[in-house]
Design an enzyme around this catalytic site. Sequence first.
Site, mmCIF file in Angstrom:
data_model
loop_
_atom_site.group_PDB
_atom_site.id
_atom_site.type_symbol
_atom_site.label_atom_id
_atom_site.label_comp_id
_atom_site.label_asym_id
_atom_site.label_seq_id
_atom_site.Cartn_x
_atom_site.Cartn_y
_atom_site.Cartn_z
ATOM 1 N N SER A 159 0.822 -1.286 0.082
ATOM 2 C CA SER A 159 0.000 0.054 -0.072
ATOM 3 C C SER A 159 0.846 1.248 0.172
ATOM 4 C CB SER A 159 -1.112 -0.024 1.099
ATOM 5 O OG SER A 159 -0.213 0.090 2.459
ATOM 6 N N HIS A 183 -5.446 -4.114 0.264
ATOM 7 C CA HIS A 183 -5.704 -3.179 -0.579
ATOM 8 C C HIS A 183 -6.235 -3.652 -1.969
ATOM 9 C CE1 HIS A 183 -4.161 0.023 2.120
ATOM 10 N NE2 HIS A 183 -3.605 -0.846 2.896
ATOM 11 N N LYS A 218 -11.857 -1.067 4.268
ATOM 12 C CA LYS A 218 -11.095 -0.303 3.356
ATOM 13 C C LYS A 218 -12.100 -0.163 2.217
ATOM 14 C CE LYS A 218 -6.726 -0.722 5.378
ATOM 15 N NZ LYS A 218 -5.174 -1.193 5.285
HETATM 16 C C1 LIG Z 1 -4.778 -1.813 6.535
HETATM 17 C C2 LIG Z 1 -4.050 -3.095 6.441
HETATM 18 C C3 LIG Z 1 -4.215 -4.301 7.232
HETATM 19 C C4 LIG Z 1 -5.186 -4.287 8.449
HETATM 20 O O1 LIG Z 1 -6.490 -4.092 8.167
HETATM 21 P P1 LIG Z 1 -7.873 -3.581 8.983
HETATM 22 O O2 LIG Z 1 -9.066 -4.387 8.836
HETATM 23 O O3 LIG Z 1 -7.579 -2.167 9.086
HETATM 24 O O4 LIG Z 1 -6.932 -4.015 10.323
HETATM 25 C C5 LIG Z 1 -3.697 -5.524 6.852
HETATM 26 N N1 LIG Z 1 -2.852 -5.455 5.991
HETATM 27 C C6 LIG Z 1 -2.615 -4.488 5.189
HETATM 28 C C7 LIG Z 1 -1.628 -4.587 3.917
HETATM 29 C C8 LIG Z 1 -3.043 -3.364 5.505
HETATM 30 O O5 LIG Z 1 -2.778 -2.134 4.839
#
Ligand SMILES: *Cc1c(COP(=O)(O)O)cnc(C)c1O
Length: 410
Positions: free
Chosen positions: A190, A218, A249
């Site tokens: 990301s 992502h 997300k």
């Molecule tokens: C944001 C993120 C997570 C965690 O996701 P959440 O549901 O917000 O805990 C896991 N892996 C990656 C690559 C992330 O960017």
Amino acid sequence: MTRYTDAIDQSLQRLHDEGRYRTFIDIERRQGQFPHAEWTRPDGSRKEITVWCGNDYLGMGQHPEVLAAMHQALDATGAGSGGTRNISGTTVWHRRLEAELADLHRKEAALVFTSAYIANDATLSTLRTIFPGLIIYSDALNHASMIEGVRRGGGEKRIFRHNDVAHLRELLSRDDPAAPKLIAFESIYSMDGDFGPIRDICDLAEEFDALTYIDEVHAVGMYGPRGAGVAERDGQMHRIDIINGTLAKAYGVFGGYIAASARMVDAVRSYAPGFIFTTSLPPAVAAGAAASVRFLKGEGGQALRVQHQTQARILKTRLKGMGLPIIDHGSHIVPVHVGNPVHCKMLSDMLLEDHGIYVQPINFPTVPRGTERLRFTPSPVHGPQEIDRLVRAMDALWAQCALNRAEAVA
Ligand SMILES: *Cc1c(COP(=O)(O)O)cnc(C)c1O
């Protein structure tokens, strides 16, 4: 007691000294008007802003079908689930959400966790219990939640250089062919917005009889004909043993999950403390997430995905056109390289105060020192006017701060 307060003060001072003390920006998003929000300054005064660094990539956090599903479940069943999954906290909404996710990834089963962070940490640390002697091969740029899970599991681990399949092969071939193995990586990283080499890693996994674990956090909702991620887009989804995703997300709600074979899910469900000993998601959250996944599987979702990619392309083309050093790997993430934590923070502050544009500076340790950046996340709800305002503001600031204009970084 002062030795404790002194220790706290010193630990915080270290962060201030290194310029990495985090201050949170207090915002209130306006439902129905994303990406617009109101910012409350530390002195209590308020300003209208546009959010340019959110992870609600498709605006699903304000989608009418998602909100309706949440209202409905809330009115039907109340606020919380009232228990862990094992003790009174498994509801029809949790089961429906897991069925929706299993179908999304064309796996036999799925398991919902409090977040994708917890899903990564709990699953990766528990696999060592299920497969004694498991060696985990982990990409050097994997997310903190995967690093924690691999570390806490306590067994053998090998870190391969980011996206370096030759290095991965070298590490795999050095280990005992009989040892159980798992390769953990991401489909989209990301911070740079670059893609993991899914096909090549699956080839290696086959050759060395290893399991594959992919974090599609992502990518879910945003890539593939039904929004199942990059592995779906590239026809590799059936080759991945465990897929990790978030509901927070692109799906715009909250929670995380894994999708895998029924047997694998049953084992993780039975052994992972991070799944077992915590209250299940509120039913309204599960209902909203399921509605979002369902919507994004369909034609409406496909239209949003096309718009999303178009917005990202337009923003990149315009920033590149002004000679700004953007990092472009062809994904929806638009990082602009600044390369200095003080400049990065200053640009972010000026964008917010002078232009009403909110983009959080990304500094060490989230990215390596010297690669500090502003990371923009365009979406279908960022219209031509918002893009235009952002591009003009960046142009003005780059001139005002006499920053270099360089070739875009490939
Ligand atoms: C944001 C993120 C997570 C965690 O996701 P959440 O549901 O917000 O805990 C896991 N892996 C990656 C690559 C992330 O960017």
